[in-house]
Write an enzyme that holds these catalytic residues in place. Sequence first.
Site, PDB file in Angstrom:
ATOM      1  N   LYS A  45       0.812  -1.192   0.000  1.00  0.00           N
ATOM      2  CA  LYS A  45       0.000   0.000   0.000  1.00  0.00           C
ATOM      3  C   LYS A  45       0.861   1.265   0.000  1.00  0.00           C
ATOM      4  O   LYS A  45       0.385   2.351  -0.318  1.00  0.00           O
ATOM      5  CB  LYS A  45      -0.886   0.027   1.267  1.00  0.00           C
ATOM      6  CG  LYS A  45      -1.765  -1.173   1.439  1.00  0.00           C
ATOM      7  CD  LYS A  45      -2.347  -1.176   2.869  1.00  0.00           C
ATOM      8  CE  LYS A  45      -2.913  -2.551   3.180  1.00  0.00           C
ATOM      9  NZ  LYS A  45      -3.213  -2.661   4.615  1.00  0.00           N
ATOM     10  N   GLU A 101       7.498   2.220  -6.160  1.00  0.00           N
ATOM     11  CA  GLU A 101       7.592   1.754  -4.778  1.00  0.00           C
ATOM     12  C   GLU A 101       7.811   2.937  -3.848  1.00  0.00           C
ATOM     13  O   GLU A 101       8.280   3.990  -4.277  1.00  0.00           O
ATOM     14  CB  GLU A 101       8.748   0.724  -4.695  1.00  0.00           C
ATOM     15  CG  GLU A 101       9.116   0.241  -3.320  1.00  0.00           C
ATOM     16  CD  GLU A 101       8.015  -0.528  -2.593  1.00  0.00           C
ATOM     17  OE1 GLU A 101       6.881  -0.035  -2.539  1.00  0.00           O
ATOM     18  OE2 GLU A 101       8.313  -1.605  -2.036  1.00  0.00           O
ATOM     19  N   ASP A 102       7.468   2.763  -2.570  1.00  0.00           N
ATOM     20  CA  ASP A 102       7.663   3.855  -1.617  1.00  0.00           C
ATOM     21  C   ASP A 102       9.115   3.980  -1.166  1.00  0.00           C
ATOM     22  O   ASP A 102       9.687   5.058  -1.152  1.00  0.00           O
ATOM     23  CB  ASP A 102       6.718   3.722  -0.407  1.00  0.00           C
ATOM     24  CG  ASP A 102       6.799   2.351   0.275  1.00  0.00           C
ATOM     25  OD1 ASP A 102       7.561   1.467  -0.178  1.00  0.00           O
ATOM     26  OD2 ASP A 102       6.072   2.148   1.270  1.00  0.00           O
ATOM     27  N   ASP A 105      14.744  -0.452   1.165  1.00  0.00           N
ATOM     28  CA  ASP A 105      15.461  -0.505   2.438  1.00  0.00           C
ATOM     29  C   ASP A 105      16.532  -1.606   2.337  1.00  0.00           C
ATOM     30  O   ASP A 105      17.605  -1.381   1.801  1.00  0.00           O
ATOM     31  CB  ASP A 105      14.409  -0.765   3.521  1.00  0.00           C
ATOM     32  CG  ASP A 105      14.929  -0.683   4.926  1.00  0.00           C
ATOM     33  OD1 ASP A 105      15.880   0.070   5.169  1.00  0.00           O
ATOM     34  OD2 ASP A 105      14.390  -1.377   5.807  1.00  0.00           O
ATOM     35  N   PHE A 154      13.619   5.441  10.616  1.00  0.00           N
ATOM     36  CA  PHE A 154      12.314   4.897  10.237  1.00  0.00           C
ATOM     37  C   PHE A 154      11.365   6.056   9.955  1.00  0.00           C
ATOM     38  O   PHE A 154      11.134   6.910  10.809  1.00  0.00           O
ATOM     39  CB  PHE A 154      11.743   3.976  11.315  1.00  0.00           C
ATOM     40  CG  PHE A 154      10.611   3.161  10.789  1.00  0.00           C
ATOM     41  CD1 PHE A 154      10.863   1.992  10.071  1.00  0.00           C
ATOM     42  CD2 PHE A 154       9.289   3.570  10.951  1.00  0.00           C
ATOM     43  CE1 PHE A 154       9.818   1.237   9.537  1.00  0.00           C
ATOM     44  CE2 PHE A 154       8.245   2.823  10.422  1.00  0.00           C
ATOM     45  CZ  PHE A 154       8.507   1.657   9.713  1.00  0.00           C
ATOM     46  N   ARG A 167      -0.127   6.779   7.189  1.00  0.00           N
ATOM     47  CA  ARG A 167      -0.032   6.853   5.720  1.00  0.00           C
ATOM     48  C   ARG A 167      -0.617   8.167   5.187  1.00  0.00           C
ATOM     49  O   ARG A 167      -0.285   8.607   4.099  1.00  0.00           O
ATOM     50  CB  ARG A 167      -0.785   5.685   5.068  1.00  0.00           C
ATOM     51  CG  ARG A 167      -0.196   4.313   5.361  1.00  0.00           C
ATOM     52  CD  ARG A 167      -0.823   3.285   4.431  1.00  0.00           C
ATOM     53  NE  ARG A 167      -0.621   1.913   4.852  1.00  0.00           N
ATOM     54  CZ  ARG A 167       0.468   1.187   4.604  1.00  0.00           C
ATOM     55  NH1 ARG A 167       1.472   1.713   3.924  1.00  0.00           N
ATOM     56  NH2 ARG A 167       0.567  -0.063   5.017  1.00  0.00           N
TER      57      ARG A 167
HETATM   58  P1  IMP Z   1      12.975  -3.942   1.966  1.00  0.00           P
HETATM   59  O1  IMP Z   1      12.520  -5.259   1.405  1.00  0.00           O
HETATM   60  O2  IMP Z   1      13.770  -4.112   3.220  1.00  0.00           O
HETATM   61  O3  IMP Z   1      13.687  -3.081   0.958  1.00  0.00           O
HETATM   62  O4  IMP Z   1      11.702  -3.208   2.500  1.00  0.00           O
HETATM   63  C1  IMP Z   1      10.866  -2.516   1.738  1.00  0.00           C
HETATM   64  C2  IMP Z   1       9.548  -2.285   2.443  1.00  0.00           C
HETATM   65  O5  IMP Z   1       9.683  -2.144   3.868  1.00  0.00           O
HETATM   66  C3  IMP Z   1       8.975  -0.994   1.960  1.00  0.00           C
HETATM   67  O6  IMP Z   1       8.160  -1.179   0.827  1.00  0.00           O
HETATM   68  C4  IMP Z   1       8.184  -0.508   3.169  1.00  0.00           C
HETATM   69  O7  IMP Z   1       6.887  -1.045   3.124  1.00  0.00           O
HETATM   70  C5  IMP Z   1       8.926  -1.064   4.349  1.00  0.00           C
HETATM   71  N1  IMP Z   1       9.828  -0.067   4.945  1.00  0.00           N
HETATM   72  C6  IMP Z   1      11.170  -0.027   4.901  1.00  0.00           C
HETATM   73  N2  IMP Z   1      11.660   1.041   5.544  1.00  0.00           N
HETATM   74  C7  IMP Z   1      10.592   1.718   5.994  1.00  0.00           C
HETATM   75  C8  IMP Z   1      10.437   2.947   6.736  1.00  0.00           C
HETATM   76  O8  IMP Z   1      11.385   3.661   7.106  1.00  0.00           O
HETATM   77  N3  IMP Z   1       9.160   3.321   7.000  1.00  0.00           N
HETATM   78  C9  IMP Z   1       8.078   2.592   6.612  1.00  0.00           C
HETATM   79  N4  IMP Z   1       8.174   1.460   5.908  1.00  0.00           N
HETATM   80  C10 IMP Z   1       9.421   1.017   5.616  1.00  0.00           C
HETATM   81 MG    MG Z   2       6.148  -0.982   0.516  1.00  0.00          MG
END
Ligand code: IMP
Ligand code: MG
Length: 181
Positions: A45, A101-102, A105, A154, A167
């Site tokens: 989302k 994508e948002d 990470d 975060f 959100r």
């Molecule tokens: P990754 O697989 O570790 O790259 O994580 C990606 C997902 O983790 C993103 O699409 C977010 O939904 C969530 N995420 C990672 N860092 C944050 C943050 O700082 N705030 C909120 N959601 C996060």
């Molecule tokens: Mg996400």
Amino acid sequence: MEYSKDEIERVLISNEEIQKRLDELAARVNADYAGHDLLVVCILKGAVAVFADLLRRLTIPCSIDFMAISSYGSSTKSSGVVRILKDLDHGIEGKDVLIVEDIVDSGMSMSYLKDNLRTRGPASLKLLTLLDKPERRRVELQADYIGFTIPDEFVVGYGLDYAEHYRNLPDVCILSPKMYA
Ligand code: IMP
Ligand code: MG
């Protein structure tokens, strides 16, 4: 916008800055895909806000689709396990696909998703992310379009959540560590 100090430490990126940056990114997307028919995929989302704001700046012919993948649940650390909760409605064979994508990470989610979509035979597959946290990367992954590179904090707001909340905030904000201590 004024936020409760108990919940929000500070605004990291204001909505105004986001909108300015999206003008630049959309201009690049419009130029890069000139003469193409683009499929823009929103990752639910968290990407809803950036997706909607980007979409309204696209001047090339395009269609949209949505996909939901598992993320952190209510904690702030990645489990490393990625699941598809909602798949695309249509096939993408031969299509030019741009994932929106948002935040990237650890990179696990997008690495998994790109591998998965690549097996479906798109003509091209690129990734646009509003935020990039390169310090936390666990797999090699480079987005094609990056809104902002941010430190290891975060963040919530503008689509991003903590336990499904925040959100709706217009700005990208650093969550008070008190909230998850
Ligand atoms: P990754 O697989 O570790 O790259 O994580 C990606 C997902 O983790 C993103 O699409 C977010 O939904 C969530 N995420 C990672 N860092 C944050 C943050 O700082 N705030 C909120 N959601 C996060
Ligand atoms: Mg996400």
